[in-house]
Design an enzyme around this catalytic site. Sequence first.
Site, short mmCIF file in Angstrom:
data_model
loop_
_atom_site.label_atom_id
_atom_site.label_comp_id
_atom_site.label_asym_id
_atom_site.label_seq_id
_atom_site.Cartn_x
_atom_site.Cartn_y
_atom_site.Cartn_z
CG ASP B 44 -1.87 1.16 1.25
OD1 ASP B 44 -2.99 0.99 0.73
OD2 ASP B 44 -1.50 2.25 1.76
CE1 TYR B 49 0.56 7.78 2.36
CE2 TYR B 49 0.96 5.47 1.90
CZ TYR B 49 0.16 6.46 2.43
OH TYR B 49 -1.03 6.12 3.03
CG HIS B 107 -4.45 9.75 -0.04
ND1 HIS B 107 -3.10 9.62 -0.25
CD2 HIS B 107 -4.64 9.38 1.25
CE1 HIS B 107 -2.51 9.17 0.87
NE2 HIS B 107 -3.43 9.04 1.79
N1 LIG Z 1 -5.28 6.30 3.49
C1 LIG Z 1 -4.72 7.03 4.44
O1 LIG Z 1 -5.00 8.23 4.59
C2 LIG Z 1 -3.75 6.38 5.37
C3 LIG Z 1 -3.39 7.00 6.58
C4 LIG Z 1 -2.50 6.34 7.43
C5 LIG Z 1 -1.99 5.11 7.08
N2 LIG Z 1 -2.33 4.53 5.89
C6 LIG Z 1 -1.77 3.21 5.46
O2 LIG Z 1 -1.76 2.34 6.57
C7 LIG Z 1 -0.43 1.89 6.80
C8 LIG Z 1 -0.21 1.64 8.30
O3 LIG Z 1 -0.38 2.83 9.02
P1 LIG Z 1 0.84 3.54 9.79
O4 LIG Z 1 2.08 3.38 8.98
O5 LIG Z 1 0.41 4.91 10.11
O6 LIG Z 1 0.84 2.81 11.18
P2 LIG Z 1 1.20 1.36 11.79
O7 LIG Z 1 1.17 0.25 10.79
O8 LIG Z 1 0.30 1.27 12.96
O9 LIG Z 1 2.72 1.55 12.26
C9 LIG Z 1 3.06 2.54 13.20
C10 LIG Z 1 4.46 2.30 13.72
O10 LIG Z 1 4.45 1.12 14.53
C11 LIG Z 1 5.70 0.48 14.43
N3 LIG Z 1 5.47 -1.00 14.44
C12 LIG Z 1 4.93 -1.75 13.45
N4 LIG Z 1 4.89 -3.05 13.80
C13 LIG Z 1 5.40 -3.14 15.06
C14 LIG Z 1 5.64 -4.20 15.97
N5 LIG Z 1 5.34 -5.47 15.62
N6 LIG Z 1 6.19 -3.90 17.17
C15 LIG Z 1 6.49 -2.62 17.51
N7 LIG Z 1 6.29 -1.57 16.69
C16 LIG Z 1 5.77 -1.82 15.47
C17 LIG Z 1 6.37 0.90 13.14
O11 LIG Z 1 7.69 1.38 13.39
P3 LIG Z 1 8.97 0.74 12.66
O12 LIG Z 1 8.81 0.98 11.18
O13 LIG Z 1 10.11 1.50 13.26
O14 LIG Z 1 8.99 -0.74 12.99
C18 LIG Z 1 5.48 2.05 12.61
O15 LIG Z 1 6.20 3.23 12.35
C19 LIG Z 1 0.42 3.02 6.21
O16 LIG Z 1 1.77 2.64 5.99
C20 LIG Z 1 -0.35 3.35 4.97
O17 LIG Z 1 -0.08 2.39 3.94
C21 LIG Z 1 -3.21 5.15 5.05
#
Ligand SMILES: NC(=O)c1ccc[n+]([C@@H]2O[C@H](COP(=O)([O-])OP(=O)(O)OC[C@H]3O[C@@H](n4cnc5c(N)ncnc54)[C@H](OP(=O)(O)O)[C@@H]3O)[C@@H](O)[C@H]2O)c1
Lengths: 68, 170
Positions: B44, B49, B107
């Site tokens: 995704d 991004y 988006h």
């Molecule tokens: N459509 C939209 O407007 C929108 C908005 C937000 C997000 N998204 C999509 O959703 C995806 C996920 O959202 P997100 O990136 O905001 O948040 P997320 O997946 O909740 O990740 C947040 C942080 O948690 C850490 N993490 C992940 N797995 C972990 C684990 N097993 N243990 C400890 N820490 C962990 C990661 O750090 P590290 O990388 O340092 O491990 C990451 O920076 C995005 O990448 C994007 O593709 C879309």
Amino acid sequence: MQRGIVVIPKSVHKARMAENFNVFDFNLDDDDMKLMSSLDKNESQFFDHRDPAAIESIFGQSLKALRN
Amino acid sequence: MQYVTLNDGHKMPQLGFGVFQVPDLNVAEEAVSDALDTGYRLIDTAAAYANEEAVGKAINNSSVDRDDIFVTSKLWVDHFTYEKAKQGIDDSLNKLGLDYIDLYLLHQPYGDIAGAWRALIEAQKAGKIKSIGVSNFAPDQLMNLELMSDVKPAMNQIEVSPWFQEHDAV
Ligand SMILES: NC(=O)c1ccc[n+]([C@@H]2O[C@H](COP(=O)([O-])OP(=O)(O)OC[C@H]3O[C@@H](n4cnc5c(N)ncnc54)[C@H](OP(=O)(O)O)[C@@H]3O)[C@@H](O)[C@H]2O)c1
């Protein structure tokens, strides 16, 4: 995932990618799902998408570019 | 991998890998390569991004078949007019270096949504995009989009977590 939602966790660490991928060998039962439901605070960790002031502060530059 | 079937018949992995806030292209490319190695088959990204190039490189250099990978990208709001959206779709395809995008989303729910949506429908008909959808649309905004067009979105990507469960939207 048990609610039928597609999920897309992010990590730049391979061990965490594996940890987040490791979800296909268990299920939460109804009690667990109810317990999870009770955690809801109904509060975005980002911002309120229906608040013009929040929209302006986050998307203001892009929306200005759109108008030009 | 478990799959869901979208309203247009396409299948989508139920677990994927996001690359929001990974602006360093080398880091993003390595992360996507690692994710594909780990078994993720849904990636995704989004124009906003600023790492579509890196995602495309990792996919094109992977031993996993392109057809087995599901790629999502998104049009940013500065391209939400019919004409700009057409350009934005082509920009995403070029940056990704792919022949098609599996799922392309509006988006955010701001700007000329009707115009941008029309451009997505045309790109889908042209085979550039397999499925089209939206992101961050509230239920009434989704309803309104359905009134504007004969083509219903195959996806509404929104924030859901244990603290923000969105039972009304989902
Ligand atoms: N459509 C939209 O407007 C929108 C908005 C937000 C997000 N998204 C999509 O959703 C995806 C996920 O959202 P997100 O990136 O905001 O948040 P997320 O997946 O909740 O990740 C947040 C942080 O948690 C850490 N993490 C992940 N797995 C972990 C684990 N097993 N243990 C400890 N820490 C962990 C990661 O750090 P590290 O990388 O340092 O491990 C990451 O920076 C995005 O990448 C994007 O593709 C879309």
